[in-house]
Design a protein around this motif. Sequence first.
Motif, short mmCIF file in Angstrom:
data_model
loop_
_atom_site.label_atom_id
_atom_site.label_comp_id
_atom_site.label_asym_id
_atom_site.label_seq_id
_atom_site.Cartn_x
_atom_site.Cartn_y
_atom_site.Cartn_z
N UNK A 123 0.84 -1.28 0.03
CA UNK A 123 0.03 -0.04 0.00
C UNK A 123 0.78 1.24 0.04
N UNK A 124 2.18 1.23 -0.44
CA UNK A 124 2.90 2.23 -0.47
C UNK A 124 3.01 3.37 -1.78
N UNK A 125 2.18 2.54 -2.61
CA UNK A 125 2.12 3.37 -4.08
C UNK A 125 3.00 2.87 -5.00
N UNK A 126 3.36 1.63 -5.00
CA UNK A 126 4.23 0.83 -5.98
C UNK A 126 3.87 0.86 -7.25
N UNK A 127 2.57 0.17 -7.44
CA UNK A 127 1.88 -0.07 -8.58
C UNK A 127 1.56 1.16 -9.43
N UNK A 128 1.26 2.15 -8.77
CA UNK A 128 1.08 3.52 -9.32
C UNK A 128 2.36 4.11 -9.82
N UNK A 129 3.25 3.95 -9.09
CA UNK A 129 4.54 4.40 -9.57
C UNK A 129 5.24 3.84 -10.78
N UNK A 130 4.88 2.38 -10.87
CA UNK A 130 5.36 1.42 -12.26
C UNK A 130 4.43 2.05 -13.27
N UNK A 131 3.03 2.31 -13.06
CA UNK A 131 2.23 2.69 -14.10
C UNK A 131 2.72 4.02 -14.58
N UNK A 132 2.96 5.17 -13.83
CA UNK A 132 3.13 6.18 -14.35
C UNK A 132 4.45 6.42 -14.87
N UNK A 170 17.43 3.88 -5.33
CA UNK A 170 16.76 5.26 -5.57
C UNK A 170 15.43 5.11 -4.64
N UNK A 171 15.37 5.82 -3.39
CA UNK A 171 14.18 5.95 -2.79
C UNK A 171 13.17 7.10 -2.99
N UNK A 172 12.04 6.40 -3.61
CA UNK A 172 11.02 7.25 -4.00
C UNK A 172 9.98 7.51 -2.68
N UNK A 173 9.96 8.69 -2.17
CA UNK A 173 9.19 8.88 -1.06
C UNK A 173 7.77 9.26 -1.67
N UNK A 174 6.73 8.44 -1.72
CA UNK A 174 5.50 8.39 -2.51
C UNK A 174 4.54 9.25 -1.80
N UNK A 175 3.45 9.66 -2.70
CA UNK A 175 2.50 10.45 -2.19
C UNK A 175 2.89 11.82 -1.66
N UNK A 176 4.00 12.26 -2.19
CA UNK A 176 4.58 13.39 -1.71
C UNK A 176 3.69 14.64 -1.82
N UNK A 177 2.69 14.56 -2.81
CA UNK A 177 1.42 15.94 -3.02
C UNK A 177 0.87 16.02 -1.60
N UNK A 178 0.93 15.05 -0.82
CA UNK A 178 0.22 15.34 0.61
C UNK A 178 1.03 16.35 1.49
N UNK A 214 20.13 7.43 -3.26
CA UNK A 214 19.16 8.64 -3.81
C UNK A 214 18.03 8.83 -3.47
N UNK A 215 17.49 9.78 -2.70
CA UNK A 215 16.14 10.04 -2.17
C UNK A 215 15.74 11.09 -2.64
N UNK A 216 14.34 10.95 -3.17
CA UNK A 216 13.51 12.17 -3.69
C UNK A 216 12.04 12.07 -3.35
N UNK A 217 11.26 13.04 -3.18
CA UNK A 217 10.02 13.12 -3.18
C UNK A 217 9.41 12.63 -4.51
N UNK A 218 7.96 12.10 -4.62
CA UNK A 218 7.59 11.47 -5.65
C UNK A 218 6.00 11.34 -5.59
N UNK A 219 5.42 11.77 -6.71
CA UNK A 219 3.95 11.45 -6.49
C UNK A 219 3.23 11.13 -7.93
N UNK A 220 2.73 9.92 -8.06
CA UNK A 220 2.09 9.37 -9.30
C UNK A 220 0.97 10.31 -9.84
N UNK A 221 0.12 10.71 -8.66
CA UNK A 221 -0.92 11.42 -9.23
C UNK A 221 -0.51 13.21 -9.90
N UNK A 222 0.33 13.69 -9.03
CA UNK A 222 0.96 15.02 -9.28
C UNK A 222 2.02 14.83 -10.26
N UNK A 223 2.71 13.75 -10.52
CA UNK A 223 3.92 13.66 -11.49
C UNK A 223 4.98 14.18 -10.97
#
Length: 207
Positions: free
Chosen positions: A34-43, A146-154, A178-187
């Motif tokens: 539930x961390x947003x992995x599928x959404x990240x792969x899809x986007x 590469x650490x993607x901090x998902x749902x960063x738009x929150x 390497x770590x960075x903010x990431x949001x599939x919905x807001x790209x």
Amino acid sequence: MSILHRASFTVSAARLDQLPPPTTAEVCFVGRSNCGKSSAINVLTNQRRLAFSSKTPGRTRLINLFGIPDPMDSGAHLGFLVDLPGYGYASVAREAREEWADVLGGYLRERSSLAGIVLLIDIRRGVTELDRRLANWIAPTRIPVLALLTKADKFPYGQRIKAVATVKKELADIGALNAMPFSATKRIGLDTAAAQIENWISPKVVP
């Protein structure tokens, strides 16, 4: 067009011995359920349903490989995106979770074709005990992460930056991190993340 956009489903495996022989670069995606992995792969692949997220988190236990075709060699692959099972969901029985962990740990330690690891962490949760356990498997391999901090738009911008700094500190034993903010919905972070993954798969190919 990004080479990631050409990815297509290739094979699923329930066990490591069911995977095809390691022949070309693989970039795996791993994270807590539930961390947003599928959404990240899809986007990242610009496809709506390449990776599926189960309505019941923790149910998907297969290793899924998505091949990126080699434009110079019909039928061959430049590399693979590897969707590893989500880990640690409370509703899954402990025995099943441990078996699951063995598959994850075995892949991360033994897969000779593994070129890079995308670790997805819900920015609102930060590094959990299970993320820490995963990091303990990754650190000795010296494989770049590469650490993607998902749902960063929150989070507002300033809070995102603080979250990234915290993750880098807590996972400092992973040498090439390497770590960075990431949001599939807001790209958010999409182009930078895609460029890193492309470079792991095929440094000489310019999309």
